[in-house]
Design a protein around this motif. Sequence first.
Motif, short mmCIF file in Angstrom:
data_model
loop_
_atom_site.label_atom_id
_atom_site.label_comp_id
_atom_site.label_asym_id
_atom_site.label_seq_id
_atom_site.Cartn_x
_atom_site.Cartn_y
_atom_site.Cartn_z
N LEU A 192 6.46 -21.55 -4.94
CA LEU A 192 5.17 -22.18 -5.16
C LEU A 192 4.36 -21.34 -6.15
CD1 LEU A 192 2.79 -24.16 -4.21
CD2 LEU A 192 2.20 -22.31 -2.61
N THR A 193 3.80 -21.99 -7.17
CA THR A 193 2.93 -21.30 -8.11
C THR A 193 1.63 -22.08 -8.22
OG1 THR A 193 4.84 -20.52 -9.39
CG2 THR A 193 2.68 -20.43 -10.46
N TYR A 235 12.38 -22.26 -1.95
CA TYR A 235 11.13 -22.85 -2.42
C TYR A 235 10.27 -21.80 -3.10
CZ TYR A 235 6.49 -25.09 -1.93
OH TYR A 235 5.23 -25.62 -2.15
N THR A 246 2.01 -26.80 2.69
CA THR A 246 3.40 -26.46 2.44
C THR A 246 3.86 -25.22 3.20
OG1 THR A 246 2.91 -25.05 0.52
CG2 THR A 246 3.24 -27.40 0.10
N SER A 263 1.50 -35.98 -7.51
CA SER A 263 2.68 -35.15 -7.74
C SER A 263 3.70 -35.88 -8.61
CB SER A 263 3.33 -34.76 -6.41
OG SER A 263 2.46 -33.97 -5.64
N GLU A 293 7.11 -17.51 -2.08
CA GLU A 293 8.46 -18.02 -1.85
C GLU A 293 8.68 -18.25 -0.37
OE1 GLU A 293 11.60 -15.92 -3.80
OE2 GLU A 293 10.33 -15.39 -5.53
N ILE A 309 -0.57 -27.03 -9.38
CA ILE A 309 0.38 -26.51 -8.41
C ILE A 309 1.79 -26.89 -8.87
CG2 ILE A 309 1.14 -26.61 -6.00
CD1 ILE A 309 -1.81 -27.62 -5.43
N GLU A 310 2.65 -25.90 -9.00
CA GLU A 310 4.05 -26.18 -9.33
C GLU A 310 4.93 -25.72 -8.17
OE1 GLU A 310 6.13 -25.59 -13.30
OE2 GLU A 310 7.20 -24.12 -12.04
N GLU A 311 5.87 -26.58 -7.78
CA GLU A 311 6.82 -26.26 -6.72
C GLU A 311 8.24 -26.39 -7.26
OE1 GLU A 311 5.24 -28.26 -2.79
OE2 GLU A 311 4.78 -29.51 -4.52
N GLN A 312 9.09 -25.50 -6.82
CA GLN A 312 10.51 -25.58 -7.14
C GLN A 312 11.30 -25.57 -5.84
OE1 GLN A 312 11.92 -22.78 -10.10
NE2 GLN A 312 9.99 -22.87 -11.24
N PHE A 313 12.06 -26.64 -5.61
CA PHE A 313 12.91 -26.77 -4.44
C PHE A 313 14.36 -26.70 -4.91
CE2 PHE A 313 9.08 -29.28 -3.68
CZ PHE A 313 8.69 -28.94 -2.38
N PRO A 320 -2.29 -26.70 -1.61
CA PRO A 320 -0.91 -26.41 -1.21
C PRO A 320 -0.78 -25.88 0.21
CG PRO A 320 -1.76 -24.52 -2.36
CD PRO A 320 -2.89 -25.54 -2.33
#
Length: 200
Positions: A165-166, A163, A67, A114, A180, A148-152, A64
């Motif tokens: 990121l975990t 954003y 990012t 992804s 974040e 890897i998990e992303e939230q947008f 990641p």
Amino acid sequence: SGPLPDDGRGIFRIWTRERAVEFWMLQAGDYYPLTEAAEIAVASWDEEDPADNQILQCIPPGMPAITGDPHPTEFVELDGAIELRQQAFDVVRTIHLEPAEDPASIDPSPLGYSIGRWEDNTLIVTTTRVNSPYLNRRGVPMSEAAEIEEQFTVDAANGHLNYVLTVTDPEYLSEPVIEEIRWFWSEDAIMQRFDCAVSG
């Protein structure tokens, strides 16, 4: 910044990274919840050695670490997928909205595989099959077991893209890493070539 124009594009535009005091990807090892194996690996990492610090060879960071870069990012809508174009190192990621294959059958790569889905105005992306050696740019290792998990999340009223990121890695992290970041929209933002070159 200001509100997003009412043009129906949502996330599909150029976003500029909000600057932070220190980017998470540049933090030293003690910033992270490392396992003993990770601590040993960080201690042996040499920032001046191109074999360790691949940036010195113009090798783009994998997921990641890519990012966290401060350069602009653009989301482009494709048929059944989203292309995430990053100015940093001219990296292009594909987020599959209609994955046709079992991720376990995909060959590992630095950016991984992804898969994305929408929940209201939030794009959730899960990335596996990553074989990038490092979580960050300071020698924190990452195993191929990492997820890897992303939230947008688009905040149209304020012109922001929030954003989260975990990163979970049973081999090198004693607990998930959560970061974040916030991007903002500007009508003047443009994407440029990065064109990394190794200095003589």
